[in-house]
Design a protein around this motif. Structure first.
Motif, PDB file in Angstrom:
ATOM      1  N   SER A 169       0.832  -1.212   0.000  1.00 58.40           N
ATOM      2  CA  SER A 169       0.000   0.000   0.000  1.00 58.40           C
ATOM      3  C   SER A 169       0.863   1.258   0.000  1.00 58.40           C
ATOM      4  O   SER A 169       0.606   2.203  -0.750  1.00 58.40           O
ATOM      5  CB  SER A 169      -0.918  -0.007   1.227  1.00 58.40           C
ATOM      6  N   ILE A 170       1.900   1.248   0.828  1.00 56.71           N
ATOM      7  CA  ILE A 170       2.811   2.394   0.863  1.00 56.71           C
ATOM      8  C   ILE A 170       3.515   2.560  -0.475  1.00 56.71           C
ATOM      9  O   ILE A 170       3.697   3.678  -0.978  1.00 56.71           O
ATOM     10  CB  ILE A 170       3.835   2.217   1.998  1.00 56.71           C
ATOM     11  N   GLY A 216       4.546   5.308  -5.475  1.00 59.01           N
ATOM     12  CA  GLY A 216       4.627   5.195  -6.928  1.00 59.01           C
ATOM     13  C   GLY A 216       3.769   6.230  -7.637  1.00 59.01           C
ATOM     14  O   GLY A 216       4.208   6.856  -8.616  1.00 59.01           O
ATOM     15  N   ILE A 217       2.541   6.416  -7.144  1.00 54.55           N
ATOM     16  CA  ILE A 217       1.653   7.420  -7.736  1.00 54.55           C
ATOM     17  C   ILE A 217       2.247   8.810  -7.573  1.00 54.55           C
ATOM     18  O   ILE A 217       2.216   9.637  -8.502  1.00 54.55           O
ATOM     19  CB  ILE A 217       0.256   7.331  -7.087  1.00 54.55           C
ATOM     20  N   THR A 218       2.791   9.082  -6.387  1.00 55.50           N
ATOM     21  CA  THR A 218       3.378  10.395  -6.137  1.00 55.50           C
ATOM     22  C   THR A 218       4.545  10.672  -7.076  1.00 55.50           C
ATOM     23  O   THR A 218       4.625  11.742  -7.699  1.00 55.50           O
ATOM     24  CB  THR A 218       3.859  10.490  -4.677  1.00 55.50           C
ATOM     25  N   VAL A 219       5.446   9.708  -7.189  1.00 54.41           N
ATOM     26  CA  VAL A 219       6.615   9.880  -8.058  1.00 54.41           C
ATOM     27  C   VAL A 219       6.194  10.050  -9.510  1.00 54.41           C
ATOM     28  O   VAL A 219       6.723  10.909 -10.238  1.00 54.41           O
ATOM     29  CB  VAL A 219       7.578   8.685  -7.895  1.00 54.41           C
ATOM     30  N   LEU A 264       3.319  11.196 -10.727  1.00 54.01           N
ATOM     31  CA  LEU A 264       2.694  12.499 -10.951  1.00 54.01           C
ATOM     32  C   LEU A 264       3.730  13.617 -10.967  1.00 54.01           C
ATOM     33  O   LEU A 264       3.636  14.552 -11.772  1.00 54.01           O
ATOM     34  CB  LEU A 264       1.643  12.764  -9.872  1.00 54.01           C
ATOM     35  N   VAL A 265       4.720  13.524 -10.074  1.00 52.59           N
ATOM     36  CA  VAL A 265       5.762  14.554 -10.051  1.00 52.59           C
ATOM     37  C   VAL A 265       6.567  14.531 -11.340  1.00 52.59           C
ATOM     38  O   VAL A 265       6.832  15.576 -11.959  1.00 52.59           O
ATOM     39  CB  VAL A 265       6.681  14.354  -8.831  1.00 52.59           C
ATOM     40  N   ILE A 266       6.956  13.344 -11.795  1.00 50.01           N
ATOM     41  CA  ILE A 266       7.750  13.225 -13.015  1.00 50.01           C
ATOM     42  C   ILE A 266       6.964  13.691 -14.234  1.00 50.01           C
ATOM     43  O   ILE A 266       7.502  14.353 -15.140  1.00 50.01           O
ATOM     44  CB  ILE A 266       8.236  11.776 -13.205  1.00 50.01           C
ATOM     45  N   SER A 267       5.669  13.362 -14.262  1.00 48.40           N
ATOM     46  CA  SER A 267       4.852  13.709 -15.425  1.00 48.40           C
ATOM     47  C   SER A 267       4.363  15.150 -15.404  1.00 48.40           C
ATOM     48  O   SER A 267       4.184  15.752 -16.468  1.00 48.40           O
ATOM     49  CB  SER A 267       3.637  12.766 -15.508  1.00 48.40           C
ATOM     50  N   GLY A 268       4.130  15.702 -14.206  1.00 47.97           N
ATOM     51  CA  GLY A 268       3.534  17.028 -14.130  1.00 47.97           C
ATOM     52  C   GLY A 268       4.504  18.171 -13.940  1.00 47.97           C
ATOM     53  O   GLY A 268       4.219  19.300 -14.353  1.00 47.97           O
ATOM     54  N   ALA A 269       5.662  17.898 -13.350  1.00 44.54           N
ATOM     55  CA  ALA A 269       6.615  18.978 -13.070  1.00 44.54           C
ATOM     56  C   ALA A 269       7.140  19.664 -14.330  1.00 44.54           C
ATOM     57  O   ALA A 269       7.296  20.895 -14.334  1.00 44.54           O
ATOM     58  CB  ALA A 269       7.771  18.442 -12.225  1.00 44.54           C
ATOM     59  N   VAL A 296      -1.515  18.796  -8.931  1.00 44.32           N
ATOM     60  CA  VAL A 296      -2.105  19.814  -8.056  1.00 44.32           C
ATOM     61  C   VAL A 296      -3.260  19.216  -7.256  1.00 44.32           C
ATOM     62  O   VAL A 296      -3.389  19.458  -6.042  1.00 44.32           O
ATOM     63  CB  VAL A 296      -2.582  21.023  -8.882  1.00 44.32           C
ATOM     64  N   LEU A 297      -4.099  18.444  -7.908  1.00 41.41           N
ATOM     65  CA  LEU A 297      -5.227  17.819  -7.219  1.00 41.41           C
ATOM     66  C   LEU A 297      -4.743  16.862  -6.138  1.00 41.41           C
ATOM     67  O   LEU A 297      -5.283  16.833  -5.022  1.00 41.41           O
ATOM     68  CB  LEU A 297      -6.097  17.077  -8.237  1.00 41.41           C
ATOM     69  N   PHE A 298      -3.714  16.084  -6.447  1.00 43.93           N
ATOM     70  CA  PHE A 298      -3.161  15.137  -5.483  1.00 43.93           C
ATOM     71  C   PHE A 298      -2.602  15.866  -4.260  1.00 43.93           C
ATOM     72  O   PHE A 298      -2.865  15.485  -3.113  1.00 43.93           O
ATOM     73  CB  PHE A 298      -2.072  14.298  -6.154  1.00 43.93           C
TER      74      PHE A 298
END
Length: 290
Positions: A25-26, A31-34, A36-41, A269-271
């Protein structure tokens, strides 16, 4: 000295399974955080953080990528939904846990569970067929697909989550607390509101977190009732939420384009927004416990 008991092989097996599930779960969250950061930054870096967050025009064809209307709409929609859904859900949970008879409580709980199981697209369909025309006729609008319609639909959608979790928390309050309050001369209503609710406040705060998360993350239902237009939010105007902005454009945004990357940035941003809201609510609940 007492000897330390050795864990049984079966207990060790289940401990390993539970630990693995927790770590997985962690890993999913990280994984989702990384991702989104890689794709959105990159898009935020190219557009600029301030223009991206404070810009009022979203028009990929002209190179404008301002998401302030989406942010404000999501905030207003969530606050409005919680303002309606929280009192209704909390009072319903209190009624089910402390006032209702067994047959009535069983019937209402079944209805609440049914509400939680209804797909979001059904809420959107009913809202589009019933609620949107009603708002249009009531206020004399050209279209009833408005922020008001989205708030009402979201309030109905978060209602079962708030009710179920709050009722479970109230049911778990030790009877000794209530009996002690009644023995001191407090009325039933005073006991339930001042003792039971106070003892179950952490569970009620969890219910609010779930409701806020559901309201912020919903897309399919509100895209059918909110109009999906990138306007600054007005209660009786057509609007677009952060989630619906992603859903409505992701399917045709060219792969690798700035538009597609900007949509990932909206997801980032939503996350971050959902995480911050959960942290704030958690801290408030912890402070009240202390």
């Amino acid at each position: 000295m007492p000897t330390k008991k050795k864990p049984k092989p079966l207990e060790g097996l289940f401990y390993g399974i539970f630990l693995t599930c927790g770590l997985v779960s962690i890993a999913f969250v990280l994984g989702i955080t990384v991702y989104l950061v890689i794709s959105g930054a990159p898009a935020i870096a190219q557009i600029g953080l301030i223009p991206f967050l404070s810009g009022q025009i979203w028009s990929p064809s002209t190179g404008n990528y301002g998401i302030l209307p989406f942010i404000l709409t999501s905030v207003y929609g969530t606050v409005g939904a919680v303002a309606i859904g929280l009192p209704l859900g909390f009072l319903t949970a209190l009624f089910l846990s402390k006032f209702a008879g067994k047959k009535v409580a069983r019937l209402i709980r079944s209805a609440v569970e049914l509400l939680a199981g209804i797909p979001s697209v059904v809420y959107g369909l009913v809202g589009m067929i019933v609620l949107v025309p009603a708002i249009q006729n009531t206020f004399g609008l050209s279209s009833g697909a408005t922020l008001l319609a989205a708030i009402i639909v979201l309030a109905i959608m978060i209602l079962p989550y708030i009710t179920s979790v709050s009722a479970t928390s109230l049911d778990a309050v030790p009877k000794e607390y209530e009996e002690g309050s009644l023995a001191l001369g407090a009325t039933d209503v005073e006991t339930y509101f001042k003792v039971s609710v106070h003892a179950a406040r952490s569970g009620i705060a969890t219910a609010v977190m779930q409701g806020v998360g559901r309201a912020l993350g919903e897309a399919m239902a509100i895209i059918m009732v909110a109009g999906n237009v990138a306007n600054m939010p007005e209660l009786l105007g057509s609007v677009r939420f952060l989630t619906t902005a992603i859903v409505s454009e992701m399917s045709y945004a060219p792969y690798g384009s700035l538009q597609r990357n900007a949509l990932f940035s909206i997801g980032l941003v939503l996350f971050i927004f959902i995480v911050l809201v959960n942290v704030v609510l958690h801290l408030i609940a912890r402070r009240k416990e202390d």
